[in-house]
Scaffold this active site. Structure first.
Site, PDB file in Angstrom:
ATOM      1  N   TRP A 131      26.562 -59.424 -21.864  1.00  8.23           N
ATOM      2  CA  TRP A 131      26.459 -58.020 -22.248  1.00  8.23           C
ATOM      3  C   TRP A 131      26.636 -57.038 -21.096  1.00  8.23           C
ATOM      4  O   TRP A 131      26.837 -55.858 -21.317  1.00  8.23           O
ATOM      5  CB  TRP A 131      25.080 -57.761 -22.868  1.00  8.23           C
ATOM      6  CG  TRP A 131      23.962 -58.310 -22.027  1.00  8.23           C
ATOM      7  CD1 TRP A 131      23.341 -59.517 -22.187  1.00  8.23           C
ATOM      8  CD2 TRP A 131      23.384 -57.724 -20.852  1.00  8.23           C
ATOM      9  NE1 TRP A 131      22.408 -59.712 -21.192  1.00  8.23           N
ATOM     10  CE2 TRP A 131      22.409 -58.622 -20.366  1.00  8.23           C
ATOM     11  CE3 TRP A 131      23.577 -56.515 -20.178  1.00  8.23           C
ATOM     12  CZ2 TRP A 131      21.642 -58.354 -19.221  1.00  8.23           C
ATOM     13  CZ3 TRP A 131      22.824 -56.245 -19.037  1.00  8.23           C
ATOM     14  CH2 TRP A 131      21.859 -57.170 -18.583  1.00  8.23           C
ATOM     15  N   ASN A 132      26.551 -57.489 -19.835  1.00 10.89           N
ATOM     16  CA  ASN A 132      26.413 -56.523 -18.739  1.00 10.89           C
ATOM     17  C   ASN A 132      27.676 -55.731 -18.420  1.00 10.89           C
ATOM     18  O   ASN A 132      27.594 -54.592 -17.971  1.00 10.89           O
ATOM     19  CB  ASN A 132      25.856 -57.197 -17.473  1.00 10.89           C
ATOM     20  CG  ASN A 132      26.698 -58.356 -17.003  1.00 10.89           C
ATOM     21  OD1 ASN A 132      27.375 -59.016 -17.788  1.00 10.89           O
ATOM     22  ND2 ASN A 132      26.662 -58.633 -15.717  1.00 10.89           N
ATOM     23  N   HIS A 156      30.817 -62.920 -28.189  1.00 10.10           N
ATOM     24  CA  HIS A 156      30.173 -61.992 -27.275  1.00 10.10           C
ATOM     25  C   HIS A 156      28.657 -62.026 -27.467  1.00 10.10           C
ATOM     26  O   HIS A 156      28.141 -62.616 -28.424  1.00 10.10           O
ATOM     27  CB  HIS A 156      30.689 -60.571 -27.528  1.00 10.10           C
ATOM     28  CG  HIS A 156      30.875 -59.764 -26.278  1.00 10.10           C
ATOM     29  ND1 HIS A 156      30.044 -59.888 -25.175  1.00 10.10           N
ATOM     30  CD2 HIS A 156      31.801 -58.809 -25.937  1.00 10.10           C
ATOM     31  CE1 HIS A 156      30.457 -59.052 -24.228  1.00 10.10           C
ATOM     32  NE2 HIS A 156      31.502 -58.388 -24.654  1.00 10.10           N
ATOM     33  N   SER A 216      24.356 -67.073 -18.108  1.00  8.43           N
ATOM     34  CA  SER A 216      23.248 -67.698 -17.402  1.00  8.43           C
ATOM     35  C   SER A 216      23.533 -69.165 -17.108  1.00  8.43           C
ATOM     36  O   SER A 216      24.431 -69.777 -17.705  1.00  8.43           O
ATOM     37  CB  SER A 216      21.978 -67.599 -18.250  1.00  8.43           C
ATOM     38  OG  SER A 216      22.103 -68.398 -19.416  1.00  8.43           O
ATOM     39  N   GLU A 237      31.413 -68.879 -14.894  1.00  4.68           N
ATOM     40  CA  GLU A 237      30.989 -67.893 -13.905  1.00  4.68           C
ATOM     41  C   GLU A 237      29.544 -67.568 -14.243  1.00  4.68           C
ATOM     42  O   GLU A 237      29.261 -66.920 -15.250  1.00  4.68           O
ATOM     43  CB  GLU A 237      31.879 -66.649 -13.968  1.00  4.68           C
ATOM     44  CG  GLU A 237      31.716 -65.742 -12.762  1.00  4.68           C
ATOM     45  CD  GLU A 237      30.686 -64.661 -12.982  1.00  4.68           C
ATOM     46  OE1 GLU A 237      29.559 -64.837 -12.455  1.00  4.68           O
ATOM     47  OE2 GLU A 237      30.969 -63.678 -13.662  1.00  4.68           O
ATOM     48  N   CYS A 271      26.100 -60.134 -11.609  1.00  6.31           N
ATOM     49  CA  CYS A 271      25.959 -61.427 -10.940  1.00  6.31           C
ATOM     50  C   CYS A 271      26.425 -61.358  -9.491  1.00  6.31           C
ATOM     51  O   CYS A 271      25.915 -62.074  -8.636  1.00  6.31           O
ATOM     52  CB  CYS A 271      26.724 -62.508 -11.704  1.00  6.31           C
ATOM     53  SG  CYS A 271      28.435 -62.069 -12.039  1.00  6.31           S
TER      54      CYS A 271
END
Length: 476
Positions: A131-132, A156, A216, A237, A271
Site C-alpha cells: 500500500w505504501n 494489491h 513484508s 523486494e 523500505c
C-alpha cells in the site's frame, strides 16, 4: 465472497467498499490474461512502445485524481502523491523508449553458421503489491513486464483497492487506445481472509508463469514458497533497514538535510528509507543538532494540504507498533530528542521522532521501523561504522557521506546492499536496477536487469551447412 473496505487513516471515514472476486471470477481473469499474453507476445516493438507511451499519457492526464485517491486511501501528502504519479509517467516512457534495445537479440560467435541469445516473454506475471506507493509499485513491475510482451495480474493491498482499480482502468484505457488486448492488465480483488489460499491457487495455475512481490518478509516467504512448490520464478523486494553513514569529513549540514528527506519521505513508510543513522563520533553532536532541528520543523497535518510534509501512517495499529518500538528502545537506554509519541493519542498520526544513544540491541536498530522514526548511532571510526551498518538481516540500500568520495566508496563496498549511494539519498530510478540482498529479497526491478527478469533467455543455434559437417564441439 467478502468485502474489501478502504478507510482513510486521516479521518477514519470509509473511502470505498468493493465485493471481492469469486473463485470463478479469478479463474476467468487468469484465463483472459493468458489469452491476452498469447496474443501480445507476438506484438511488434512499435505497438509495445505505443502502449507504454499511452500509459504515461493516461497517468499524466489523471494525475490530480490519482494523487488525491492516494491521499484518501493511505495518507500520503498531496505533494508527494503528485510526484509519485509523475515518476510513474516517466518510468512508462522510459520502458516505451528502451525496451526494444534492452531485449534485442545478442549475436554470439560460435561454430554455428549463426547463433544468438534472445529474450522472450514468459506469459502471465502475478504481482502482489503493498500500500505504501500504490501506483509506483504497480508501474514499476507492469511497465517492463508489458514492454517485454507479458500480461499482468495485480493483487494489491486491500486498503488501496481504489488505487488498484484505478490502475486497471488507466492501463486498459491505454490498451484500448493502441488496439492492445484489454486483459493485458487485470486487478484481482481478494478478501483478506482468502489471500493465502487464493494466491497459492493462482500461482499454481498453469497459465501463470512468474510472480513478483513487494512487501513484508512474512508475505515474501509465503509467496516464495508457493512459487517454489510450483517451480515458478519469483522476484521479491522485501523490508529494509538502510544505514546512512556520516563520516568525520562529511559536509554535515548537507548530510543532515538529506537525512530528513531520506527518513521522513512518505511518513517514513518506505523500505529503502534510511533508518539507522551511523555517525562518526567527531561530528555526531553537530549532525544530531541539525537533524533534530530540521525534523522538529516538519509540518504534520492534513495530507490534502499542500503545505503538509508528514501525514498519518497507514493504520492506527501501525502507529501503536511504532510506539512499542520507541518505548522498548527508550527503556533500554535510547533518548528521544524529538517526538516519540502519537501526535494525537489513538490516531494514525505519529510525531517525527529521533532517538539517540541507540545501540544494536535496541528494537529501533534491530527491527524495521516502518514510520517516522530515526535511530542515531555513534561510530568510533570507519571500521566501526561498517560493522554497525552490516549488523542487520537486511540489505536493500546504503548511503555514505564524505567529502572524500574514494573513502566513502571504500566504506560502502564493505556493506552488503543492493544499492550504494555516495553523498545522495537512496532512491529507485528506472535507469538503474533496484533490489536487495539477504532478507531484503532477491531479483531486480527496473532498468535492463529488471525487464529481463520476466523473460525466457533463449539460445538460438543455426547451422546452414550440410548435416555431416555439423560439429558443435563438446556435447554436454
Amino acid at each position: 465472497m467478502g468485502t474489501l473496505v478502504s478507510i482513510s487513516p486521516t479521518t477514519g471515514a470509509e473511502v470505498g467498499r468493493w465485493t471481492s472476486h469469486t473463485e470463478d471470477d479469478l479463474s476467468t481473469a487468469v484465463q483472459q490474461a493468458s489469452e491476452a499474453a498469447d496474443q501480445w507476445r507476438f506484438s511488434s516493438w512499435d505497438i509495445r512502445a505505443a502502449l507504454l507511451h499511452a500509459v504515461s499519457h493516461e497517468l499524466s492526464s489523471r494525475r490530480v485524481t490519482l494523487a488525491n485517491l492516494m491521499v484518501d486511501e493511505m495518507g500520503k501528502p498531496i505533494s508527494e502523491a503528485l510526484s509519485e504519479i509523475d515518476k510513474c509517467a516517466v518510468a512508462a516512457e522510459f520502458f516505451g523508449e528502451h525496451a526494444e534495445g534492452f531485449l534485442a537479440d545478442r549475436p554470439v560467435e560460435t561454430s554455428a553458421s549463426r547463433s544468438w541469445v534472445a529474450h522472450e516473454p514468459l506469459g502471465v506475471i502475478l504481482a502482489v503489491m503493498p500500500w505504501n506507493f500504490p501506483f509506483w509499485q504497480v508501474v514499476r513491475f507492469a511497465a517492463p513486464a508489458l514492454a517485454a510482451g507479458n500480461a499482468a495480474l495485480l493483487k494489491h493491498a486491500p486498503s488501496v483497492t481504489g488505487c488498484a482499480l484505478a490502475a486497471q482502468e488507466l492501463f486498459r484505457a491505454a490498451a484500448a487506445s493502441v488496439g492492445a488486448p484489454e486483459a493485458l492488465f487485470t486487478t484481482l480483488l481478494i478478501d483478506e481472509s482468502d489471500v493465502a489460499e487464493a494466491t497459492t491457487r493462482i500461482i499454481d495455475h498453469p497459465s501463470v508463469a512468474a510472480i513478483t512481490l513487494t512487501g513484508s518478509e512474512r508475505a515474501g516467504m509465503s509467496v516464495a514458497a508457493a512459487a517454489a512448490h510450483a517451480l515458478k520464478k519469483s522476484v521479491l523486494e522485501l523490508g529494509g533497514s538502510d544505514p546512512f553513514i556520516v563520516l568525520g569529513d562529511a559536509d554535515v549540514p548537507a548530510a543532515a538535510r538529506a537525512a530528513v528527506k531520506s527518513r521522513f519521505l512518505n511518513g517514513g513508510q518506505s523500505c529503502l528509507a534510511a533508518k539507522r543513522f551511523i555517525v562518526a563520533e567527531s561530528v555526531a553532536d553537530e549532525f544530531t543538532e541539525i537533524f533534530a532541528r530540521l525534523t522538529s520543523e516538519l509540518i504534520v497535518g492534513d495530507p490534502h494540504d499542500p503545505a503538509t510534509q508528514i501525514g498519518p501512517v497507514a493504520r492506527i495499529s501501525q502507529a501503536e507498533a511504532l510506539q512499542q518500538q520507541v518505548d522498548t528502545s527508550i527503556a533500554a537506554g535510547a533518548v528521544a530528542v524529538v517526538g516519540g509519541r502519537p501526535l494525537v493519542p489513538g490516531s494514525a498520526f505519529f510525531q517525527p521522532t529521533i532517538l539517540t544513544d541507540v545501540t544494536p540491541e535496541m528494537a529501533v536498530f534491530k527491527e524495521e521501523t516502518f514510520g517516522p522514526i530515526a535511530a542515531v548511532v555513534r561510530a568510533s571510526d570507519d571500521e566501526h561504522a561498517v560493522r554497525l551498518a552490516d549488523t542487520t538481516v537486511y540489505g536493500l540500500g546504503a548511503s555514505v557521506w564524505s567529502t572524500n568520495v574514494d573513502r566513502a566508496l571504500a566504506v560502502g563496498r564493505r556493506i552488503n546492499s543492493g544499492a550504494l549511494f555516495v553523498n545522495a539519498v537512496v532512491a529507485s530510478d528506472p535507469r538503474v536496477p533496484f533490489g536487495g540482498t539477504r532478507r531484503s529479497g532477491y531479483g531486480r526491478e527496473l532498468s535492463v536487469e529488471g525487464i529481463r527478469e520476466f523473460t525466457n533467455v533463449r539460445t538460438f543455434w543455426v547451422d546452414d551447412s550440410t548435416p555431416d559437417s555439423n560439429e558443435q564441439g563438446t556435447v554436454k
